[in-house]
Design an enzyme around this catalytic site. Structure first.
Site: not given
Length: 247
Positions: A62, A105, A108
């Site tokens: 992120a 992220g 993910e």
């Protein structure tokens, strides 16, 4: 400026994260663009190949600059988790093609896809606890499903990185290709094999596999009932019998 490059084909979309100056960090604009991709694939279901290209980066996580300034209401809004869940729920299968780091992220995002192909220089990691947060966009439940609870806890608790060889051994990825130039051909090869099947059968198979245990066997029976009445099933089985008779 767009953070994605999108190539459309009759049976698939190839979506490339394209923020090299930010190591493909996942920010609010990129999340919005990914929602747009999902809307397109929900309206007109096709296979999805999601990649960072072959320049040595999938997604570095992120955008920490944005993440640092988010508060509790942002967390409850499920900014990244929401779009990753939407990718996971797409009607037809998805493949992540990973070259280089897939961290936080970014990892993910790869877990949200149905299958993963990576290069030998790829690696995965969840460093969130070292930044004072949790892996809150899917890793706490998708990673255990992929590699088992104990190993997932180790990776989530320590932030340890997993290289390509280990990722293949523990079931985190489906294939490893040695050279970056082979990454997208290998991922497309997987999609080509899927595309040989019935689209409806593929869609219902994904729905059944992703369903909670309580849905079985009822969902399987209903799905099979739908397919037994599908004209494509009759055509495919007729062609199979004719090929066998002609041998």
């Amino acid at each position: 400026m767009s953070g994605l490059r999108i190539e459309e084909y009759p049976d698939r979309l190839v979506v490339t994260l394209d923020r090299p100056e930010k190591r493909n960090a996942i920010d609010a604009d990129l999340v919005a663009e990914l929602h747009g991709v999902c809307a397109e694939l929900e309206a007109r279901p096709r296979l999805l190949l999601l990649t960072g290209g072959t320049a040595g980066i999938f997604a570095g996580g992120a955008d920490i600059g944005q993440l640092r300034d988010r508060g509790r209401l942002d967390a409850l809004a499920a900014i990244n988790a929401g779009v990753f869940a939407r990718i996971r729920a797409l009607p037809l299968p998805t493949v992540a093609a990973v070259d280089g780091p897939a961290l936080g992220g970014g990892a993910e995002l790869a877990y949200a896809c149905d299958l993963r192909v990576c290069t030998a220089r790829a690696f995965f990691g969840q460093p969130e606890v070292r930044l004072g947060i949790i892996a809150g966009a899917g890793a706490t439940h998708r990673l255990p499903a992929l590699v088992g609870e104990a190993r997932a806890k180790e990776l989530l608790f320590t932030g340890r990185r997993v290289d390509a060889a280990e990722a293949l051994r523990i079931g985190l990825v489906n294939r490893v290709v040695e050279e970056p130039d082979g990454l997208l051909p290998s991922a497309n090869e997987l999609l080509d094999e899927m595309a040989k099947g019935s689209t409806l059968a593929l869609r219902l198979t994904k729905l059944a596999v992703d369903a909670p245990p309580a849905a079985h066997p009822h969902l399987d029976l209903v799905s099979q009932a739908v397919l037994f009445e599908d004209e494509e099933k009759r055509r495919r089985m007729t062609e199979f019998l004719e090929r066998r008779r002609s041998r």
